[in-house]
Design a protein around this motif. Structure first.
Motif, PDB file in Angstrom:
ATOM      1  N   HIS A  74       1.216   4.574  -2.759  1.00 35.94           N
ATOM      2  CA  HIS A  74       1.314   6.029  -2.525  1.00 35.94           C
ATOM      3  C   HIS A  74       2.602   6.580  -3.150  1.00 35.94           C
ATOM      4  O   HIS A  74       2.610   7.657  -3.730  1.00 35.94           O
ATOM      5  N   ASP A  85      -6.622   7.240   0.240  1.00 31.13           N
ATOM      6  CA  ASP A  85      -6.663   5.868  -0.265  1.00 31.13           C
ATOM      7  C   ASP A  85      -7.680   5.703  -1.391  1.00 31.13           C
ATOM      8  O   ASP A  85      -8.811   6.166  -1.298  1.00 31.13           O
ATOM      9  N   HIS A 141       0.817  -1.217   0.000  1.00 34.66           N
ATOM     10  CA  HIS A 141       0.000   0.000   0.000  1.00 34.66           C
ATOM     11  C   HIS A 141       0.862   1.284   0.000  1.00 34.66           C
ATOM     12  O   HIS A 141       0.533   2.273  -0.646  1.00 34.66           O
ATOM     13  N   SER A 155       0.043   9.768   6.213  1.00 32.61           N
ATOM     14  CA  SER A 155      -1.344   9.287   6.286  1.00 32.61           C
ATOM     15  C   SER A 155      -1.725   9.083   7.738  1.00 32.61           C
ATOM     16  O   SER A 155      -1.004   9.479   8.662  1.00 32.61           O
TER      17      SER A 155
END
Ligand code: KG4
Ligand code: ZN
Length: 367
Positions: free
Chosen positions: A120, A324, A116, A140
């Motif tokens: 980004h 996200d 993940h 985040s």
């Protein structure tokens, strides 16, 4: 090339189809379906893992169908299926990962497990033409780190938070101020009306060597200031006029002063990360921001100034691609697929998955 991407690591269920452009000029987002679960978690002041996992199950299938429809295709029209396999909440990851594997198996398509954070970090290459290497600031709710992006699958963490993540600090301070979850956007809005100079909050790690972050002291300083304001007002007011909690003006000034401190810290740490990058013999082609906090206008403006000052290109994906979503996962999948990096269907969910596991020196032969 077209890739379907699935994202379920936290509280957004998201599916997208992204295609590559000829000549390495970024990608086209053919569909990008995002369903936020914020309303389901708001009453608890944070993400409840079990609620998140069940909510992903409820909507994922519908979002997959919608993403394919909007992209004007079906499974036979995509070349590979990607899903975030971590880091994040295990229950949610399993939902997206299992769905992606099932689709890959049924349609006989390659499967790609995406980190993940990598999604980004690679977003700057989806929205613009950007060559490696570059610097990525990932901010985040769960992560705060500066990463040297040297290539697909080739990352070096230059620094990360030793305590709270940036989004976590925004959310915790917002909670203290009585604002709803997630608090980042509320703090940003209130900060516009407040005085950033009224409270001189600490800038932890400012000027320190390295590129690590620390944000919990800042949060504590805000808490102490709120307590001090309450005592001061109760001392100065009659019983009838004394109210609990800070006034509207106090809240706006606290939000503005807190945001000013966090902006200073992020800029200073990024400057230091940039120094580490160049001292090791490399020159980044840009600074990319990613993560939900990257939607913050004050942070974006401050980083724009830093980049102008240091002659660095600032690559700031639109706020919807910072938080996200499935497009960044599909894009990371596409980047890996283009390099032959596919995964086995036995690939297990990784709730903890550092971006730079097994990393070597920052610049081969130069570090
Ligand atoms: O990347 P993200 O959507 O989810 C993960 O944590 O992975 O980030 C969510 C975080 C929350 O902490 C939220 O408060 C913060 O991003 N955030 C913001 C803003 N918009 C979202 N923080 C500051 N300013 C904003 N405008
Ligand atoms: Zn994220």
């Amino acid at each position: 090339m077209r890739v379907l991407g699935i994202e379920t690591t936290c509280d957004e269920t998201a599916v997208a189809v992204v295609s590559s452009r000829i000549g390495g000029d970024g990608g086209d987002i053919l569909s990008n379906e995002v369903m936020s679960q914020i309303a389901q978690h708001a009453a608890y002041g944070g993400v409840v893992p079990e609620i998140a996992a069940r909510a992903h199950i409820d909507v994922l299938e519908r979002l997959i169908v919608r993403a394919l429809d909007t992209a004007g295709t079906d499974l036979s029209g995509v070349d590979a299926i990607a899903a975030s396999a971590g880091p994040g909440l295990i229950g949610g990851i399993l939902v997206g990962l299992t769905a992606a594997k099932a689709l890959a198996l049924a349609a006989d398509k390659p499967f790609i497990a995406v980190n993940h954070l990598e999604a980004h970090a690679l977003t700057g290459r989806l929205t613009e033409r950007l060559d490696f290497p570059y610097l990525a600031l990932l901010i985040s709710g769960g992560h705060t780190q500066l990463v040297a992006v040297l290539g697909v699958g080739d990352y070096r963490r230059l620094g990360s938070t030793v305590d709270d993540a940036a989004g976590e600090a925004f959310d915790k301070v917002a909670k203290m101020l009585g604002l709803p979850y997630p608090g980042g956007p509320h703090i940003e809005r209130l900060a516009e009306e407040g005085d950033p100079g009224r409270f001189d909050f600490p800038r932890p790690m400012f000027g320190r060597e390295g590129a690590d972050f620390s944000l919990s002291g800042l949060k504590t300083a805000v808490r102490q200031e709120i307590a001090r304001l309450e005592v001061a007002r109760q001392d100065g007011a009659s019983q009838e006029t004394a109210r609990s909690g800070p006034t509207e003006r106090d809240v706006a000034d606290l939000a503005a002063s807190f945001q000013a401190a966090i902006v200073d810290v992020l800029v200073d740490r990024t400057r230091s990360g940039l120094r580490i990058f160049t001292q090791s013999g490399g020159r980044p082609n840009g600074l990319v921001i990613g993560g939900g906090v990257g939607a913050n206008g004050a942070i974006r403006r401050a980083l724009t100034r830093l980049c102008a000052e240091t002659g660095l290109r600032f690559v700031s994906p639109p706020p919807g691609l910072c938080s996200d979503n499935g497009a960044i996962v599909a894009w990371a999948g596409l980047e890996r697929f283009a390099r032959g990096m596919t995964d086995d269907l036995t690939f297990a969910a990784r709730p903890r998955w550092p971006l730079d596991a097994n990393a070597g020196p920052l610049h081969h032969g130069k570090a």
